[in-house]
Design an enzyme around this catalytic site. Structure first.
Site, PDB file in Angstrom:
ATOM      1  N   ASP A   1       2.470 -51.703  -8.034  1.00 58.59           N
ATOM      2  CA  ASP A   1       2.744 -51.050  -6.871  1.00 58.59           C
ATOM      3  C   ASP A   1       1.975 -51.311  -5.568  1.00 58.59           C
ATOM      4  O   ASP A   1       2.268 -51.236  -4.464  1.00 58.59           O
ATOM      5  CB  ASP A   1       3.386 -49.600  -7.132  1.00 58.59           C
ATOM      6  CG  ASP A   1       4.456 -49.662  -7.765  1.00 58.59           C
ATOM      7  OD1 ASP A   1       5.407 -50.291  -7.779  1.00 58.59           O
ATOM      8  OD2 ASP A   1       4.678 -48.656  -8.702  1.00 58.59           O
TER       9      ASP A   1
ATOM     10  N   ASP B   1      -1.102 -36.545  -8.131  1.00 64.25           N
ATOM     11  CA  ASP B   1      -1.979 -37.330  -7.431  1.00 64.25           C
ATOM     12  C   ASP B   1      -1.944 -37.419  -5.892  1.00 64.25           C
ATOM     13  O   ASP B   1      -3.146 -37.403  -5.322  1.00 64.25           O
ATOM     14  CB  ASP B   1      -1.523 -38.718  -7.788  1.00 64.25           C
ATOM     15  CG  ASP B   1      -2.539 -38.866  -9.332  1.00 64.25           C
ATOM     16  OD1 ASP B   1      -3.073 -38.079  -9.569  1.00 64.25           O
ATOM     17  OD2 ASP B   1      -1.878 -40.031 -10.001  1.00 64.25           O
TER      18      ASP B   1
ATOM     19  N   ARG C   1       9.399 -50.387  -2.992  1.00 64.01           N
ATOM     20  CA  ARG C   1       8.190 -50.149  -2.313  1.00 64.01           C
ATOM     21  C   ARG C   1       8.185 -50.727  -0.770  1.00 64.01           C
ATOM     22  O   ARG C   1       7.473 -50.224  -0.033  1.00 64.01           O
ATOM     23  CB  ARG C   1       6.914 -50.893  -3.202  1.00 64.01           C
ATOM     24  CG  ARG C   1       6.277 -49.812  -4.007  1.00 64.01           C
ATOM     25  CD  ARG C   1       7.051 -48.753  -4.876  1.00 64.01           C
ATOM     26  NE  ARG C   1       6.319 -47.914  -5.565  1.00 64.01           N
ATOM     27  CZ  ARG C   1       6.936 -46.992  -6.412  1.00 64.01           C
ATOM     28  NH1 ARG C   1       8.266 -46.690  -6.524  1.00 64.01           N
ATOM     29  NH2 ARG C   1       6.407 -46.283  -7.267  1.00 64.01           N
TER      30      ARG C   1
ATOM     31  N   SER D   1       4.576 -41.521 -17.251  1.00 64.99           N
ATOM     32  CA  SER D   1       4.538 -41.760 -16.074  1.00 64.99           C
ATOM     33  C   SER D   1       5.976 -42.537 -15.795  1.00 64.99           C
ATOM     34  O   SER D   1       6.374 -43.335 -16.127  1.00 64.99           O
ATOM     35  CB  SER D   1       3.370 -42.629 -15.557  1.00 64.99           C
ATOM     36  OG  SER D   1       3.665 -43.288 -14.308  1.00 64.99           O
TER      37      SER D   1
HETATM   38  N1  ARG Z   1       6.308 -51.995 -14.170  1.00 59.68           N
HETATM   39  C1  ARG Z   1       7.077 -51.591 -13.298  1.00 59.68           C
HETATM   40  C2  ARG Z   1       7.084 -52.334 -11.898  1.00 59.68           C
HETATM   41  O1  ARG Z   1       5.665 -52.944 -11.603  1.00 59.68           O
HETATM   42  C3  ARG Z   1       7.279 -50.204 -12.981  1.00 59.68           C
HETATM   43  C4  ARG Z   1       6.344 -49.433 -12.141  1.00 59.68           C
HETATM   44  C5  ARG Z   1       6.548 -48.007 -12.120  1.00 59.68           C
HETATM   45  N2  ARG Z   1       5.599 -47.418 -11.072  1.00 59.68           N
HETATM   46  C6  ARG Z   1       5.109 -46.043 -11.087  1.00 59.68           C
HETATM   47  N3  ARG Z   1       4.320 -46.092 -10.427  1.00 59.68           N
HETATM   48  N4  ARG Z   1       5.155 -45.300 -12.305  1.00 59.68           N
HETATM   49  O2  ARG Z   1       7.680 -52.823 -11.274  1.00 59.68           O
END
Ligand code: ARG
Length: 403
Positions: free
Chosen positions: A127, A16, A98, A178
């Site tokens: 995110d 991506d 993040r 993912s």
């Molecule tokens: N659900 C989790 C969170 O919001 C994991 C997110 C994982 N992020 C990703 N881009 N695969 O913290």
């Protein structure tokens, strides 16, 4: 292409964000600087390949920052102090990273005079919120682009689009999952994991052994804390990054750290999440236990109440906010006495506290014992109980029969 509009993209090296480099050039006229942060997700040498890949995909500059120590010190350490677990289960692996990544996007933007930053999140997750709200807090003047959210192409369409332009995209074996990963743990979503009834296949795990393959003998591990921070393993002092990695590795051998949960996302949906956090679960269990030994009970109770709120703020992208800062001050003060050692037993998927001690322990053997050396004054209990129960007694006499 219009000149000198520069943007810093949070670059992971995956499909991506690799495709996003060119998309941002073609559709938005940006010169793209790729920025990748090493927070413990990479094998040795991998970040060099990530840096090069961004250039191959058309970035004008590619920056890799080693942010492991910063991540441990500024993000994981406060999370340990706060026993931060979203919904009481998730140690906030992605949520903690993040704001750190955004901090580096902003610093890189300043260094290169860029007017915009970008992330590769979709519109469905948390995110995007964390990147953008952090940017609003620390650099509100910057524009934020979200190419993947805006463009909305499927994986196949992205690959086709990149091939048409001869972009050397990373075509790894097509994984249905993912993943996101750093020092504090690993996350897995998508594919069969989206069926909440289906067991997660063994192939999604990397940092923890399957229970069937774990040792039949328990292993002991002693963690020392100073003011709420883990500082040594089995008496050997370690930098926090190394300590977390070491505990993660040792606990993973025993199948510790797998979390399977239904999670409430900020964007309103429930999702099925698989996490793998051997080190985090072990360290948090030890830290919490040491607090039980060293925190005065009113403070301990208040802290438990604050912890859930604190975890929620982190989850919801509110790291750089006044409430978070105020709670940090409270948590900081609470950690003054959290110094001591915890003995953990690692066995068959569990990190269990096997013992704890501290020079600052509020546990007093002579007060607690039922033996002869008992120093507790039993005669005082009679009056105490009478007064404690007085409101209940008065209520019973005057009102208990009123329906
Ligand atoms: N659900 C989790 C969170 O919001 C994991 C997110 C994982 N992020 C990703 N881009 N695969 O913290």
């Amino acid at each position: 292409m219009s000149a000198s509009k520069t943007l810093v993209l949070a670059y992971s090296g995956g499909l991506d964000t690799s495709v996003a480099i060119r998309w941002l050039q073609e559709n938005k006229g940006y010169d793209v600087i790729a920025c990748a942060a090493d927070i413990g997700q990479a094998q040795p040498g991998e970040m060099d390949r990530v840096r090069q890949r961004a250039l191959d995909c058309g970035a004008v500059e590619s920056v890799v920052v080693d942010a492991q120590e910063e991540y441990a010190r500024d993000f994981v350490a406060p999370a340990i102090a706060a026993n931060a677990m979203y919904m009481g289960k998730y140690p906030l692996v992605s949520a903690l990273s993040r704001p750190l990544i955004t901090r580096h996007l902003v610093a890189t933007a300043e260094e290169y005079g860029a007017s915009a930053i970008a992330h590769g999140c979709t519109g469905k997750g948390n995110d995007q919120v964390r990147f953008e709200v952090t940017a609003m807090a620390i650099a509100p003047e910057l524009t934020v682009e979200a190419p993947i959210r805006e463009w909305g192409l499927s994986r196949e369409e992205s690959i086709g689009w990149a091939q048409e332009r001869g972009i050397p995209i990373p075509v790894k074996k097509d994984s249905p999952y993912s993943f996101d990963e750093n020092l504090w743990g690993r996350t897995a979503e998508c594919g069969v994991l989206e069926d909440p009834w289906a067991s997660p296949p063994e192939e999604v795990f990397e940092r923890s052994a399957a229970l069937a393959d774990t040792p039949d003998e328990p292993e002991e591990l002693t963690l020392s804390f100073e003011r709420g921070l883990p500082v040594s393993v089995d008496g050997e002092p370690m930098a926090l990054v190394d300590l977390i990695a070491e505990v993660d590795r040792r606990a993973g051998v025993h199948g510790i750290g797998r979390i399977d949960m239904i999670e409430d996302r900020l964007v309103g949906i429930k999702s099925r999440e698989i996490y793998e956090c051997p080190g985090a679960l072990t360290l948090l269990a030890a830290h919490r236990d040491l607090e039980d030994l060293t925190l005065e009970q009113e403070l301990a109770q208040e802290k438990r109440a604050v912890e859930g709120r604190y975890a929620q703020l982190i989850y919801n992208g509110l790291w750089y906010t006044p409430l978070k800062r105020a709670l940090d001050a409270f948590i900081d003060v609470s950690q003054r006495y959290v110094t001591g050692e915890v003995r953990m037993q690692l066995f068959k998927g569990h990190a269990a506290v096997a013992g704890r001690r501290s020079d600052l322990a509020l546990y007093d053997h002579d007060l607690a014992t039922y033996d002869a050396e008992d120093a507790f004054d039993h005669t005082q209990s009679e009056g105490f109980v009478k007064l404690w129960g007085l409101p209940t007694k008065v209520w019973s006499q005057k009102q208990a029969d009123v329906r």
